[in-house]
Design an enzyme around this catalytic site. Structure first.
Site, PDB file in Angstrom:
ATOM      1  N   TYR A 117       0.835  -1.206   0.000  1.00 16.67           N
ATOM      2  CA  TYR A 117       0.000   0.000   0.000  1.00 16.67           C
ATOM      3  C   TYR A 117       0.871   1.257   0.000  1.00 16.67           C
ATOM      4  CZ  TYR A 117      -2.919   3.683   1.932  1.00 16.67           C
ATOM      5  OH  TYR A 117      -3.547   4.879   2.146  1.00 16.67           O
ATOM      6  N   TRP A 128      -5.453   1.498  10.851  1.00 19.64           N
ATOM      7  CA  TRP A 128      -5.543   1.393   9.401  1.00 19.64           C
ATOM      8  C   TRP A 128      -5.239  -0.029   8.936  1.00 19.64           C
ATOM      9  CZ3 TRP A 128      -8.029   3.204   5.681  1.00 19.64           C
ATOM     10  CH2 TRP A 128      -7.617   3.056   4.355  1.00 19.64           C
ATOM     11  N   GLU A 150     -11.825   5.588   5.052  1.00 18.60           N
ATOM     12  CA  GLU A 150     -11.388   6.507   6.100  1.00 18.60           C
ATOM     13  C   GLU A 150     -12.451   6.621   7.191  1.00 18.60           C
ATOM     14  OE1 GLU A 150      -8.599   7.720   6.680  1.00 18.60           O
ATOM     15  OE2 GLU A 150      -7.520   7.562   4.796  1.00 18.60           O
TER      16      GLU A 150
END
Length: 301
Positions: A88, A118, A110
């Site tokens: 990522y 995350w 988000e």
């Protein structure tokens, strides 16, 4: 005679003797004395002999957590990019995004990440893609109460009713923005005048939780009705469509290499995804220059 009278007295109470209304009997008198209770507890053992202790079940040995694999490819990355985040970090974080579906994906992820790490969201990303129709706002906007209940039973997503319902609401708002501004991309990028912001941070601890642009974006989107999109999430979103945001309680703990302006030492963790509106890679990260930053030895403008 005393024993006979005591039995007669108690019997009169039990049989409803008329005088029992004037007599109060404490239940404590019916409890066996301590020495009697002790005798009963030690019955079956000789005097002075201790009762054999009960055998305890052996504890199962604790499973040692396996150390996280180390990425050793010779490339210098931002400190938060652990083994699970490398792909990522290298291919998405800080790379400008202009596609409306992709932008809606990051708005959704988000919002889902609020209060969580995350890494947790990255692990569920493909499940989200399937559950929310590939993040197509046209489809998600049609979700109704039955779909919400279905998603509440789906362990592949964050089963938070507010977050699920906000995703549907946000999808409908995206359609309104597309009608008004031509595309979600046009609207989002207008907050930075259509150009990525290239920061120049040496340490992750220098990265702010939110910028002025993020605060303005969050305020305007809140007016439109967007949920789970405050200034901190807005800045994380800007990073995803170009960088990343950190907070003391979210992903991989990063030891602070030096004190901040207040003189305090602290550790930081990755808060969210990135879209490319802000380049917050550290200057020594190989992605910094790939995302528009000047080499570390170059003089900042």
């Amino acid at each position: 005679m005393r024993a006979i009278r005591s039995v007669t007295f108690v019997s009169s109470l039990l049989l409803g003797h008329p005088n029992n209304q004037h007599i109060m009997v404490s239940t404590r008198s019916m409890v066996r004395p301590a020495n009697v209770r002790l005798a009963a507890a030690t019955r079956g053992t000789s005097e002075g002999e201790e009762e054999p202790a009960k055998k305890k079940k052996p504890r199962s040995p604790r499973k040692k957590s396996e150390p996280e694999p180390v990425v050793d490819d010779g490339l210098h990355r931002c400190p938060w990019a652990g083994y699970e985040e490398v792909d990522y970090h290298d291919k998405e974080w800080g790379r400008p995004v202009y596609d409306d579906v992709k932008l809606f994906e990051f708005i959704t992820l988000e919002g889902a990440q609020a209060g969580l790490s995350w890494r947790t969201i990255l692990r569920k990303r493909e499940n989200y893609r399937e559950a929310f129709a590939g993040f197509d706002p046209c489809v998600v906007a049609q979700f109704g109460p039955d779909k919400v209940e279905e998603l509440m039973q789906d362990s592949g997503v964050i089963r938070h009713r507010g977050k699920i319902e906000s995703t549907i609401t946000n999808a409908r708002l995206v359609l309104e923005i597309q009608k008004e501004h031509g595309s979600l991309s046009n609207y989002i990028w207008s907050f930075v005048d259509g150009k990525p912001i290239i920061n120049r941070f040496k340490f992750m601890g220098d990265v702010p939780l939110a910028s002025e642009e993020a605060k303005v974006m969050a305020k305007e989107m809140k007016k439109k009705g967007f949920k789970f999109f405050g200034p901190t999430i807005a800045y994380a979103f800007m990073q995803a469509v170009s960088g990343n945001t950190f907070t003391p309680a979210n992903l991989v703990r990063i030891p602070r290499p030096r004190t901040n302006k207040s003189g305090l030492n602290f550790s930081l963790e990755l808060l969210g995804s990135q879209v490319g509106m802000v380049n917050d890679h550290t200057v020594d990260c190989f992605c910094y220059t790939e995302c528009g930053g000047k080499p570390e030895h170059a003089t900042a403008p």
